[in-house]
Design a protein around this motif. Structure first.
Motif, PDB file in Angstrom:
ATOM      1  N   SER A 165      49.263  48.190  31.382  1.00 12.70           N
ATOM      2  CA  SER A 165      49.933  47.771  32.619  1.00 12.70           C
ATOM      3  C   SER A 165      49.093  46.764  33.404  1.00 12.70           C
ATOM      4  O   SER A 165      49.605  46.069  34.282  1.00 12.70           O
ATOM      5  CB  SER A 165      50.257  48.978  33.502  1.00 12.70           C
ATOM      6  N   LYS A 166      47.801  46.643  33.086  1.00  9.13           N
ATOM      7  CA  LYS A 166      46.932  45.682  33.772  1.00  9.13           C
ATOM      8  C   LYS A 166      47.125  44.246  33.255  1.00  9.13           C
ATOM      9  O   LYS A 166      46.606  43.302  33.850  1.00  9.13           O
ATOM     10  CB  LYS A 166      45.461  46.082  33.617  1.00  9.13           C
ATOM     11  N   TYR A 167      47.865  44.080  32.165  1.00  7.94           N
ATOM     12  CA  TYR A 167      48.021  42.742  31.587  1.00  7.94           C
ATOM     13  C   TYR A 167      48.669  41.773  32.584  1.00  7.94           C
ATOM     14  O   TYR A 167      48.158  40.675  32.799  1.00  7.94           O
ATOM     15  CB  TYR A 167      48.836  42.771  30.285  1.00  7.94           C
ATOM     16  N   GLU A 168      49.781  42.155  33.182  1.00  6.41           N
ATOM     17  CA  GLU A 168      50.505  41.250  34.090  1.00  6.41           C
ATOM     18  C   GLU A 168      49.664  40.902  35.316  1.00  6.41           C
ATOM     19  O   GLU A 168      49.655  39.751  35.760  1.00  6.41           O
ATOM     20  CB  GLU A 168      51.854  41.836  34.500  1.00  6.41           C
ATOM     21  N   THR A 169      48.955  41.882  35.851  1.00  7.46           N
ATOM     22  CA  THR A 169      48.072  41.628  37.000  1.00  7.46           C
ATOM     23  C   THR A 169      46.982  40.638  36.615  1.00  7.46           C
ATOM     24  O   THR A 169      46.676  39.708  37.368  1.00  7.46           O
ATOM     25  CB  THR A 169      47.440  42.953  37.475  1.00  7.46           C
ATOM     26  N   THR A 170      46.398  40.833  35.441  1.00  8.68           N
ATOM     27  CA  THR A 170      45.334  39.941  34.975  1.00  8.68           C
ATOM     28  C   THR A 170      45.889  38.554  34.699  1.00  8.68           C
ATOM     29  O   THR A 170      45.247  37.543  35.027  1.00  8.68           O
ATOM     30  CB  THR A 170      44.656  40.533  33.719  1.00  8.68           C
ATOM     31  N   LYS A 171      47.085  38.496  34.150  1.00  7.75           N
ATOM     32  CA  LYS A 171      47.736  37.195  33.920  1.00  7.75           C
ATOM     33  C   LYS A 171      47.955  36.466  35.245  1.00  7.75           C
ATOM     34  O   LYS A 171      47.714  35.254  35.338  1.00  7.75           O
ATOM     35  CB  LYS A 171      49.065  37.396  33.196  1.00  7.75           C
ATOM     36  N   GLU A 172      48.361  37.191  36.274  1.00  2.00           N
ATOM     37  CA  GLU A 172      48.527  36.579  37.604  1.00  2.00           C
ATOM     38  C   GLU A 172      47.193  36.027  38.112  1.00  2.00           C
ATOM     39  O   GLU A 172      47.145  34.935  38.688  1.00  2.00           O
ATOM     40  CB  GLU A 172      49.087  37.601  38.593  1.00  2.00           C
ATOM     41  N   ASP A 173      46.104  36.789  37.883  1.00  2.00           N
ATOM     42  CA  ASP A 173      44.778  36.304  38.282  1.00  2.00           C
ATOM     43  C   ASP A 173      44.431  35.023  37.530  1.00  2.00           C
ATOM     44  O   ASP A 173      43.884  34.081  38.119  1.00  2.00           O
ATOM     45  CB  ASP A 173      43.711  37.370  38.029  1.00  2.00           C
ATOM     46  N   PHE A 174      44.743  34.962  36.247  1.00  2.00           N
ATOM     47  CA  PHE A 174      44.460  33.752  35.464  1.00  2.00           C
ATOM     48  C   PHE A 174      45.328  32.579  35.923  1.00  2.00           C
ATOM     49  O   PHE A 174      44.869  31.432  35.910  1.00  2.00           O
ATOM     50  CB  PHE A 174      44.613  34.010  33.960  1.00  2.00           C
ATOM     51  N   MET A 175      46.543  32.847  36.359  1.00  2.00           N
ATOM     52  CA  MET A 175      47.377  31.768  36.898  1.00  2.00           C
ATOM     53  C   MET A 175      46.761  31.222  38.192  1.00  2.00           C
ATOM     54  O   MET A 175      46.817  30.022  38.449  1.00  2.00           O
ATOM     55  CB  MET A 175      48.812  32.263  37.135  1.00  2.00           C
ATOM     56  N   LYS A 176      46.144  32.097  38.992  1.00  2.00           N
ATOM     57  CA  LYS A 176      45.434  31.648  40.197  1.00  2.00           C
ATOM     58  C   LYS A 176      44.244  30.763  39.814  1.00  2.00           C
ATOM     59  O   LYS A 176      43.919  29.811  40.522  1.00  2.00           O
ATOM     60  CB  LYS A 176      44.937  32.846  41.015  1.00  2.00           C
ATOM     61  N   ILE A 177      43.607  31.079  38.699  1.00  2.00           N
ATOM     62  CA  ILE A 177      42.479  30.273  38.214  1.00  2.00           C
ATOM     63  C   ILE A 177      42.964  28.884  37.825  1.00  2.00           C
ATOM     64  O   ILE A 177      42.337  27.871  38.179  1.00  2.00           O
ATOM     65  CB  ILE A 177      41.783  30.983  37.027  1.00  2.00           C
ATOM     66  N   VAL A 178      44.098  28.820  37.146  1.00  2.00           N
ATOM     67  CA  VAL A 178      44.683  27.526  36.761  1.00  2.00           C
ATOM     68  C   VAL A 178      45.021  26.723  38.016  1.00  2.00           C
ATOM     69  O   VAL A 178      44.746  25.516  38.094  1.00  2.00           O
ATOM     70  CB  VAL A 178      45.935  27.735  35.876  1.00  2.00           C
ATOM     71  N   LYS A 179      45.596  27.391  39.003  1.00  2.00           N
ATOM     72  CA  LYS A 179      45.943  26.728  40.271  1.00  2.00           C
ATOM     73  C   LYS A 179      44.681  26.221  40.985  1.00  2.00           C
ATOM     74  O   LYS A 179      44.654  25.101  41.491  1.00  2.00           O
ATOM     75  CB  LYS A 179      46.721  27.684  41.153  1.00  2.00           C
ATOM     76  N   LYS A 180      43.646  27.059  41.012  1.00  2.00           N
ATOM     77  CA  LYS A 180      42.385  26.665  41.664  1.00  2.00           C
ATOM     78  C   LYS A 180      41.785  25.455  40.947  1.00  2.00           C
ATOM     79  O   LYS A 180      41.284  24.537  41.585  1.00  2.00           O
ATOM     80  CB  LYS A 180      41.406  27.842  41.659  1.00  2.00           C
ATOM     81  N   ARG A 181      41.842  25.466  39.631  1.00  2.00           N
ATOM     82  CA  ARG A 181      41.305  24.350  38.840  1.00  2.00           C
ATOM     83  C   ARG A 181      42.005  23.048  39.226  1.00  2.00           C
ATOM     84  O   ARG A 181      41.357  22.009  39.333  1.00  2.00           O
ATOM     85  CB  ARG A 181      41.512  24.651  37.359  1.00  2.00           C
ATOM     86  N   ALA A 182      43.300  23.109  39.436  1.00  2.00           N
ATOM     87  CA  ALA A 182      44.062  21.903  39.799  1.00  2.00           C
ATOM     88  C   ALA A 182      43.616  21.340  41.148  1.00  2.00           C
ATOM     89  O   ALA A 182      43.716  20.140  41.389  1.00  2.00           O
ATOM     90  CB  ALA A 182      45.566  22.224  39.824  1.00  2.00           C
ATOM     91  N   GLU A 183      43.105  22.197  42.026  1.00  2.00           N
ATOM     92  CA  GLU A 183      42.611  21.740  43.331  1.00  2.00           C
ATOM     93  C   GLU A 183      41.383  20.851  43.187  1.00  2.00           C
ATOM     94  O   GLU A 183      41.102  20.046  44.057  1.00  2.00           O
ATOM     95  CB  GLU A 183      42.256  22.943  44.219  1.00  2.00           C
ATOM     96  N   PHE A 184      40.624  21.048  42.101  1.00  2.00           N
ATOM     97  CA  PHE A 184      39.392  20.290  41.897  1.00  2.00           C
ATOM     98  C   PHE A 184      39.616  18.961  41.188  1.00  2.00           C
ATOM     99  O   PHE A 184      38.688  18.162  41.105  1.00  2.00           O
ATOM    100  CB  PHE A 184      38.373  21.123  41.105  1.00  2.00           C
ATOM    101  N   VAL A 185      40.789  18.772  40.656  1.00  2.00           N
ATOM    102  CA  VAL A 185      41.039  17.534  39.882  1.00  2.00           C
ATOM    103  C   VAL A 185      41.346  16.377  40.800  1.00  2.00           C
ATOM    104  O   VAL A 185      41.850  16.463  41.844  1.00  2.00           O
ATOM    105  CB  VAL A 185      42.211  17.748  38.895  1.00  2.00           C
TER     106      VAL A 185
END
Length: 185
Positions: A165-185
């Motif tokens: 059940s932690k998969y979806e929560t962790t996936k959401e965290d990784f999507m936040k990482i992708v979003k944060k990465r885009a802020e640095f570009v």
């Protein structure tokens, strides 16, 4: 003295700073893109990693690869490492003296990489890198900033093996990482 990636790999390969050096099969140096803007840090290699000398090759690695793929990331564009470079017997939590013995290697990896984002995989890594009182269940996916670097933590893929059940929560965290990465570009 200015260390290179090769220097660090040689030091890790020859390391005898703690008792884990006596029980390891192979030390596990970080792997990935040496120009990566994202660095993933876990606590220690598992049994399969100890056999192969490569981080995240077992079942946890399969989950990590699925998470990355689901979020549009690829291992080839990241740098993945552990605090410890040797496998603790029985997959126990690393002892403080073991973390201390290896921490200099992680500092050199971070210094050479100069990541924009550091992601701690699991409680042990988050408590060593972000804050000693970090609570993964409450604070995963949150950000702090240190020395021009954004730091966050999420569940370790092995936690997902124990509780899917932690998969979806962790996936959401990784999507936040992708979003944060885009802020640095």
């Amino acid at each position: 003295m200015q260390y290179t990636w090769k220097d660090i790999e040689q030091h890790v390969a020859a390391c005898t700073h703690c008792l884990l050096s006596r029980t390891r099969h192979r030390p596990v140096m970080g792997r990935g893109n040496h120009q990566a803007d994202i660095m993933l840090i876990a606590e220690a290699p598992g049994g399969q990693e100890d056999q192969q000398g490569i981080p995240f090759v077992g079942q946890s690695g399969e989950i990590l690869d699925r998470l990355l793929q689901d979020c549009g990331l690829d291992r080839k564009e990241l740098y993945i490492t552990n605090i410890l470079k040797c496998h603790p017997p029985g997959n126990r939590d690393p002892k403080e003296e073991e973390k201390e013995a290896c921490f200099l290697y992680l500092k050199y990896e971070t210094f050479l990489l100069k990541p924009r984002i550091i992601v701690c995989l699991g409680r042990v890594a988050a408590q060593r890198i972000i804050s000693q009182d970090f609570r993964i269940t409450r604070q995963h996916g949150t950000w702090i900033y240190r020395k021009n670097c954004a730091l966050t933590a999420t569940y370790h893929p092995s936690a997902i093996l124990r509780d899917s059940s932690k998969y979806e929560t962790t996936k959401e965290d990784f999507m936040k990482i992708v979003k944060k990465r885009a802020e640095f570009v």
